[in-house]
Write a protein that holds these residues in place. Structure first.
Motif: not given
Length: 76
Positions: A64-69
């Protein structure tokens, strides 16, 4: 209805606070004495009541963090 047991292992972030004092939080929570998971949900000020939420494994949170970035946040 069976009782749900939970233990907030770590309070990570308060994402927002409503006028009633409930907060949307990211926490590390153990549900029913299971392995802790990352959890996003609304909590009453005393953490005795909660709203519906979502639990994520560490791998899901990293994803999720990678996609949000990668999201373009041009909201103007």
């Amino acid at each position: 209805m069976a009782s749900i047991q939970y233990e907030i292992i770590e309070e990570i972030a308060c994402l927002s606070t409503s006028a009633s004092g409930w907060t949307k939080e990211l926490n590390l929570v153990s549900w029913n004495n299971r392995e802790p998971k990352y959890d996003i949900r609304d909590w009453s000020p005393d953490h005795e009541k909660m709203g519906k939420g979502i639990t994520l494994s560490k791998e899901e949170l990293v994803n999720l963090k990678q996609n949000l970035n990668e999201i373009n946040m041009n909201l103007s």
